[in-house]
Design a protein around this motif. Structure first.
Motif, PDB file in Angstrom:
ATOM      1  N   PRO A  34     -28.374  23.108 -47.013  1.00 44.65           N
ATOM      2  CA  PRO A  34     -28.062  24.380 -47.670  1.00 44.65           C
ATOM      3  C   PRO A  34     -26.553  24.640 -47.654  1.00 44.65           C
ATOM      4  O   PRO A  34     -25.850  24.185 -46.742  1.00 44.65           O
ATOM      5  CB  PRO A  34     -28.808  25.423 -46.840  1.00 44.65           C
ATOM      6  CG  PRO A  34     -29.141  24.767 -45.558  1.00 44.65           C
ATOM      7  CD  PRO A  34     -29.119  23.304 -45.774  1.00 44.65           C
ATOM      8  N   PRO A  35     -26.053  25.355 -48.661  1.00 43.37           N
ATOM      9  CA  PRO A  35     -24.607  25.622 -48.694  1.00 43.37           C
ATOM     10  C   PRO A  35     -24.191  26.567 -47.575  1.00 43.37           C
ATOM     11  O   PRO A  35     -24.966  27.412 -47.138  1.00 43.37           O
ATOM     12  CB  PRO A  35     -24.388  26.259 -50.066  1.00 43.37           C
ATOM     13  CG  PRO A  35     -25.713  26.798 -50.455  1.00 43.37           C
ATOM     14  CD  PRO A  35     -26.733  25.924 -49.806  1.00 43.37           C
ATOM     15  N   THR A  36     -22.970  26.400 -47.140  1.00 41.14           N
ATOM     16  CA  THR A  36     -22.418  27.306 -46.133  1.00 41.14           C
ATOM     17  C   THR A  36     -22.048  28.621 -46.797  1.00 41.14           C
ATOM     18  O   THR A  36     -21.975  28.718 -48.024  1.00 41.14           O
ATOM     19  CB  THR A  36     -21.166  26.690 -45.483  1.00 41.14           C
ATOM     20  OG1 THR A  36     -20.164  26.530 -46.507  1.00 41.14           O
ATOM     21  CG2 THR A  36     -21.474  25.348 -44.847  1.00 41.14           C
ATOM     22  N   ALA A  37     -21.811  29.632 -45.995  1.00 38.65           N
ATOM     23  CA  ALA A  37     -21.421  30.940 -46.531  1.00 38.65           C
ATOM     24  C   ALA A  37     -20.100  30.845 -47.297  1.00 38.65           C
ATOM     25  O   ALA A  37     -19.875  31.589 -48.254  1.00 38.65           O
ATOM     26  CB  ALA A  37     -21.309  31.961 -45.407  1.00 38.65           C
ATOM     27  N   ALA A  40     -21.111  29.180 -50.800  1.00 40.91           N
ATOM     28  CA  ALA A  40     -22.127  29.859 -51.610  1.00 40.91           C
ATOM     29  C   ALA A  40     -21.539  30.572 -52.833  1.00 40.91           C
ATOM     30  O   ALA A  40     -22.105  30.462 -53.937  1.00 40.91           O
ATOM     31  CB  ALA A  40     -22.938  30.812 -50.748  1.00 40.91           C
ATOM     32  N   PRO A  41     -20.433  31.307 -52.726  1.00 39.09           N
ATOM     33  CA  PRO A  41     -19.885  31.963 -53.930  1.00 39.09           C
ATOM     34  C   PRO A  41     -19.487  30.963 -55.020  1.00 39.09           C
ATOM     35  O   PRO A  41     -19.638  31.252 -56.206  1.00 39.09           O
ATOM     36  CB  PRO A  41     -18.657  32.725 -53.423  1.00 39.09           C
ATOM     37  CG  PRO A  41     -18.873  32.893 -51.972  1.00 39.09           C
ATOM     38  CD  PRO A  41     -19.694  31.724 -51.531  1.00 39.09           C
ATOM     39  N   TRP A  42     -19.000  29.789 -54.619  1.00 44.15           N
ATOM     40  CA  TRP A  42     -18.632  28.787 -55.608  1.00 44.15           C
ATOM     41  C   TRP A  42     -19.863  28.248 -56.319  1.00 44.15           C
ATOM     42  O   TRP A  42     -19.840  28.000 -57.517  1.00 44.15           O
ATOM     43  CB  TRP A  42     -17.856  27.646 -54.951  1.00 44.15           C
ATOM     44  CG  TRP A  42     -16.499  28.073 -54.497  1.00 44.15           C
ATOM     45  CD1 TRP A  42     -16.091  28.262 -53.219  1.00 44.15           C
ATOM     46  CD2 TRP A  42     -15.380  28.401 -55.318  1.00 44.15           C
ATOM     47  NE1 TRP A  42     -14.782  28.678 -53.190  1.00 44.15           N
ATOM     48  CE2 TRP A  42     -14.326  28.777 -54.476  1.00 44.15           C
ATOM     49  CE3 TRP A  42     -15.164  28.423 -56.694  1.00 44.15           C
ATOM     50  CZ2 TRP A  42     -13.085  29.158 -54.949  1.00 44.15           C
ATOM     51  CZ3 TRP A  42     -13.918  28.800 -57.165  1.00 44.15           C
ATOM     52  CH2 TRP A  42     -12.897  29.159 -56.309  1.00 44.15           C
ATOM     53  N   ILE A  46     -20.538  28.442 -60.297  1.00 43.36           N
ATOM     54  CA  ILE A  46     -20.886  27.256 -61.086  1.00 43.36           C
ATOM     55  C   ILE A  46     -22.218  27.464 -61.797  1.00 43.36           C
ATOM     56  O   ILE A  46     -22.386  27.105 -62.964  1.00 43.36           O
ATOM     57  CB  ILE A  46     -20.901  25.998 -60.185  1.00 43.36           C
ATOM     58  CG1 ILE A  46     -19.483  25.651 -59.750  1.00 43.36           C
ATOM     59  CG2 ILE A  46     -21.543  24.823 -60.897  1.00 43.36           C
ATOM     60  CD1 ILE A  46     -19.407  24.621 -58.649  1.00 43.36           C
ATOM     61  N   GLY A  47     -23.181  28.052 -61.101  1.00 42.94           N
ATOM     62  CA  GLY A  47     -24.480  28.326 -61.708  1.00 42.94           C
ATOM     63  C   GLY A  47     -24.376  29.289 -62.880  1.00 42.94           C
ATOM     64  O   GLY A  47     -24.992  29.083 -63.934  1.00 42.94           O
TER      65      GLY A  47
END
Length: 127
Positions: A34-37, A40-42, A46-47
């Protein structure tokens, strides 16, 4: 398809299928990190950018024929190669340069052929 279905319906199925296939491919070995905190915003950015790109492409296909939209869409590949070389110091190989030139040339030929009038000896039936 864009004549009969709404843009949001097509967009839903595009992103839904990509989500399923992406998770299946990412979890093939059973290890999804899972992505780190901090990251996560990146991932969210991108999404959202990818979702907006699909929305724009679907809308463009509903407004213009695919023979016009898709060649223009293919120009993103050489553009991404240039961005990779400029911002990330990715090597620009001969294969990449030749492939990019081929894409741009083919797009120009297709778009010019589409815009030029058909010859008088055209035997296609009028519809």
């Amino acid at each position: 398809m864009t004549r009969n279905e709404s843009t949001l319906s097509i967009l839903f199925w595009l992103t839904g299928l990509q989500l399923i296939f992406g998770l299946a491919c990412a979890g093939y070995d059973g290890q999804i990190t899972p992505p780190t905190a901090q990251l996560a915003p990146w991932f969210v950015l991108i999404g959202l950018a990818g979702l907006l790109a699909h929305l724009c492409l679907t809308q463009a296909l509903s407004l213009a024929p695919a023979s016009v939209v898709i060649p223009i869409d293919f120009t993103r590949l050489p553009l991404i190669a240039l961005i990779g070389a400029f911002f990330y110091q990715e090597p620009m190989t001969w294969g990449l340069a030749v492939g990019s030139a081929l894409i741009v040339t083919a797009n120009l030929i297709n778009l010019r052929a589409k815009s030029s009038p058909s010859p008088k000896g055209n035997l296609r039936p009028q519809s």
